[in-house]
Design a protein around this motif. Structure first.
Motif, short mmCIF file in Angstrom:
data_model
loop_
_atom_site.label_atom_id
_atom_site.label_comp_id
_atom_site.label_asym_id
_atom_site.label_seq_id
_atom_site.Cartn_x
_atom_site.Cartn_y
_atom_site.Cartn_z
N LYS A 1 5.07 -0.92 -14.82
CA LYS A 1 3.87 -1.00 -15.68
C LYS A 1 4.06 -0.32 -17.04
N THR B 1 0.05 -0.88 -8.30
CA THR B 1 0.82 0.33 -8.60
C THR B 1 0.46 1.37 -7.55
N LEU B 2 1.08 2.53 -7.62
CA LEU B 2 0.70 3.61 -6.70
C LEU B 2 -0.74 4.04 -6.94
N GLU B 3 -1.16 4.04 -8.19
CA GLU B 3 -2.52 4.45 -8.53
C GLU B 3 -3.54 3.39 -8.10
N GLU B 4 -3.21 2.12 -8.31
CA GLU B 4 -4.11 1.02 -7.95
C GLU B 4 -3.34 -0.03 -7.16
N PRO B 5 -3.14 0.21 -5.86
CA PRO B 5 -2.38 -0.73 -5.03
C PRO B 5 -3.08 -2.10 -4.91
N PRO C 1 3.86 -1.37 -4.60
CA PRO C 1 3.27 -0.36 -5.47
C PRO C 1 4.30 0.53 -6.18
N THR D 1 0.84 -1.20 0.00
CA THR D 1 0.00 0.00 0.00
C THR D 1 0.87 1.25 0.00
N ASP D 2 0.36 2.30 -0.59
CA ASP D 2 1.08 3.57 -0.59
C ASP D 2 0.80 4.37 0.69
N ARG D 3 0.02 3.81 1.61
CA ARG D 3 -0.31 4.50 2.85
C ARG D 3 0.66 4.21 3.99
N SER E 1 5.25 0.11 0.95
CA SER E 1 5.06 0.69 -0.38
C SER E 1 6.00 0.11 -1.44
N TYR F 1 4.57 0.67 -10.14
CA TYR F 1 4.51 1.99 -10.78
C TYR F 1 5.65 2.16 -11.79
#
Length: 188
Positions: A58, A70-74, A51, A41-43, A48, A55
């Motif tokens: 991809k 990815t960062l957009e869609e973990p 992701p 998760t990017d949180r 991270s 990122y």
């Protein structure tokens, strides 16, 4: 299983060589497509790695591999079951590479591990998720054993970014080489 210290001046070459060796020994003609599961998760800084790696990979592997996470869609505990169902229904005989951050012993912090077989995502934070992957890449980002969520939150971003750079570059180089070799073999 191989361990590569990211502070070693030859860390990229060591990771690339280890990843390529495992990949070439495991990825046979019976597999159809390559799937990268970039878990995390990017949180949380410490979680991270997946992701960030996804990122970076991809856009590079557009026609060579499928990247999930990815960062957009973990890809994390809340959606991994749905993604695994999607993969199982959409792909025949995929070769799955699981990429995830992990907690480990003090001597392995800052190391990337590469190996054969699945990993159990979320095990470090007591999540009960199914094992995934035909091979794995994990980055040991911090120490395990006590207050894992806090430890992940207090992991240095520099460590995680350096791991993501090495992992993404090594995977990209390997998949491009194998892709080129397979095209050559197809014309022989």
């Amino acid at each position: 299983m191989e361990f590569i210290n990211i502070e070693d001046k030859n860390s990229f070459e060591k990771f690339y060589n280890a990843f390529r060796l495992y990949f070439k020994s495991l990825y046979t003609r019976s597999y159809r497509e390559i799937i990268l599961l970039c878990i995390g998760t990017d949180r949380s800084t410490g979680d991270s790695l997946g992701p960030l790696t996804g990122y970076k990979l991809k856009p590079l592997l557009r026609n060579k591999a499928h990247v999930f996470g990815t960062l957009e869609e973990p890809l994390h505990a809340k959606n991994i079951m749905k993604v695994l169902e999607e993969i199982n229904s959409s792909f025949y005989m995929p070769f799955i590479i699981a990429i995830d951050a992990s907690l480990g012993s003090l001597k392995h912090i800052g190391h990337i591990s590469v190996g054969k077989g699945p990993i159990k995502p979320g095990a470090g934070v007591s999540k009960d998720l199914p094992p995934v992957g035909d091979m794995f890449v994990t980055g040991i980002v911090n120490i395990s054993g006590f207050m894992e969520y806090m430890v992940l939150q207090n992991t240095r971003l520099h460590t995680v970014m350096k791991m993501a750079d090495i992992i993404a570059a090594g995977i990209f180089r390997t998949i491009m080489e194998v892709s080129k070799e397979n095209k050559v073999r197809a014309y022989e």
